[in-house]
Design a protein around this motif. Sequence first.
Motif, PDB file in Angstrom:
ATOM      1  N   LYS A  54       0.830  -1.202   0.000  1.00  0.00           N
ATOM      2  CA  LYS A  54       0.000   0.000   0.000  1.00  0.00           C
ATOM      3  C   LYS A  54       0.868   1.258   0.000  1.00  0.00           C
ATOM      4  N   GLU A 106      -6.419   1.954  -1.042  1.00  0.00           N
ATOM      5  CA  GLU A 106      -6.931   1.260   0.140  1.00  0.00           C
ATOM      6  C   GLU A 106      -7.750   0.034  -0.266  1.00  0.00           C
ATOM      7  N   THR A 107      -8.671   0.232  -1.211  1.00  0.00           N
ATOM      8  CA  THR A 107      -9.490  -0.883  -1.678  1.00  0.00           C
ATOM      9  C   THR A 107      -8.704  -1.810  -2.591  1.00  0.00           C
ATOM     10  N   ARG A 123      -8.612  -7.228   6.515  1.00  0.00           N
ATOM     11  CA  ARG A 123      -8.796  -6.102   7.438  1.00  0.00           C
ATOM     12  C   ARG A 123      -7.983  -6.223   8.713  1.00  0.00           C
ATOM     13  N   PHE A 166      -4.633  -4.268   9.101  1.00  0.00           N
ATOM     14  CA  PHE A 166      -4.809  -2.837   9.327  1.00  0.00           C
ATOM     15  C   PHE A 166      -5.344  -2.564  10.733  1.00  0.00           C
TER      16      PHE A 166
END
Length: 406
Positions: free
Chosen positions: A39, A49-50, A235, A238
Amino acid sequence: MEQNLEGRPGRNVTLAVLGLGAMTIMANATIASSLPELKRHFADVAGIETLAAMIVTLPSLAIVLSAGLMGWLTDRWDRQKLLVLTTGLFLIGGTSGLWAESLTGILAGRLALGLGVAGTMTLGMTWASDLWQGAERARFLGLQGAAISVAGIVFMLFGGLLASLHWRGAFAVYALILPVAALALMALAPYARRLQAERTAPAKGGTERFPWAAFAFIGTLAFLFQAAFYLTPTRLPFHLEALGTTSPLIISALLAAQVMVSAPVSLKYGQIRQRLSAMTIFGLSFGLIGAGFLIHALADDWRGVLAGAVIVGFGLGISMPNYMNWFMARVPVSMRGRASGLLTMAFFLGQFASPLVSAPLVAWFSLAGAFAAVGGALVVLGLGLWVRHLIHAEPELAEAAPRPAE
């Protein structure tokens, strides 16, 4: 030939089918620990992000689109040729992160990887259904679940170690498909020749119908299971960063913890299935995974996440063998490839949809809130399945007859 299709397969055959199953866990989660650095490397790309999450789940889109075809080919085409084709796609697509310079190139490679996984997973599931039946299949599927768990630990830790050296390093793990495919090509060759000969024999009377109602039920459960579970690789890294844990190796270790727990649980699946109904196992699995997610949401540091991962691991261990064992008992022998392909499609449709579903939850409730919302929904679903079993218990089905011996 080590054994005919009615006998107990030999060690090499068992290892080959276990290996094909174990490779499927490499499709997505292996590179999860690379996501934060990836990222940052592509920080100037709009929507990174996606897109970073899509790097993990994009193979699922290719699997969803191709698994039905792979199942059809498994039932009708030479399985060895199909294995060679899908191994090539797996290798080229999986290692794309090592050599592709652009994010577009990596995304294209992930699509190719998905095609390869669709073939290898469908082949592995179908061979497992053909070579083991009844209680033996339940035991083998438990062993396969444990093998997948152990492979997940090795792949994620190895990927995390390589990612700590460079974010591209984790993509090298996909080259492990080569020795697995080589073993499968050698060990399964006699079975593939036998199967090809049976396909050319004159067809016997009678028609077989695919159990679409059963697939609608199990496919929906498989979709929901994977859509929820894949919050973990997409997820949780993060979420851990938000809690102050940034080391790729530590993140990989935490992701591997739930898989480490699931391995011994999967080994006991055959015994568990003798004592609990399939529906009770489904309900218990969803409840445990949901409880683990709720613990993730309440965690203040990596220790809380570790506790949640252990609970999730118990739910994961009893879940995966249960889907295939329940469904294959309801599928005609000649349609097992199609059934494997469709079940593969349902699993990976859930994986692909996971970041798309979780994105608005994260935006509305934060990362912790998203885990809480999904965890609560899973607990409710698990209770619903358990109540369904109490109200409408399903009778045990007799196993479909294996292919006749020579």
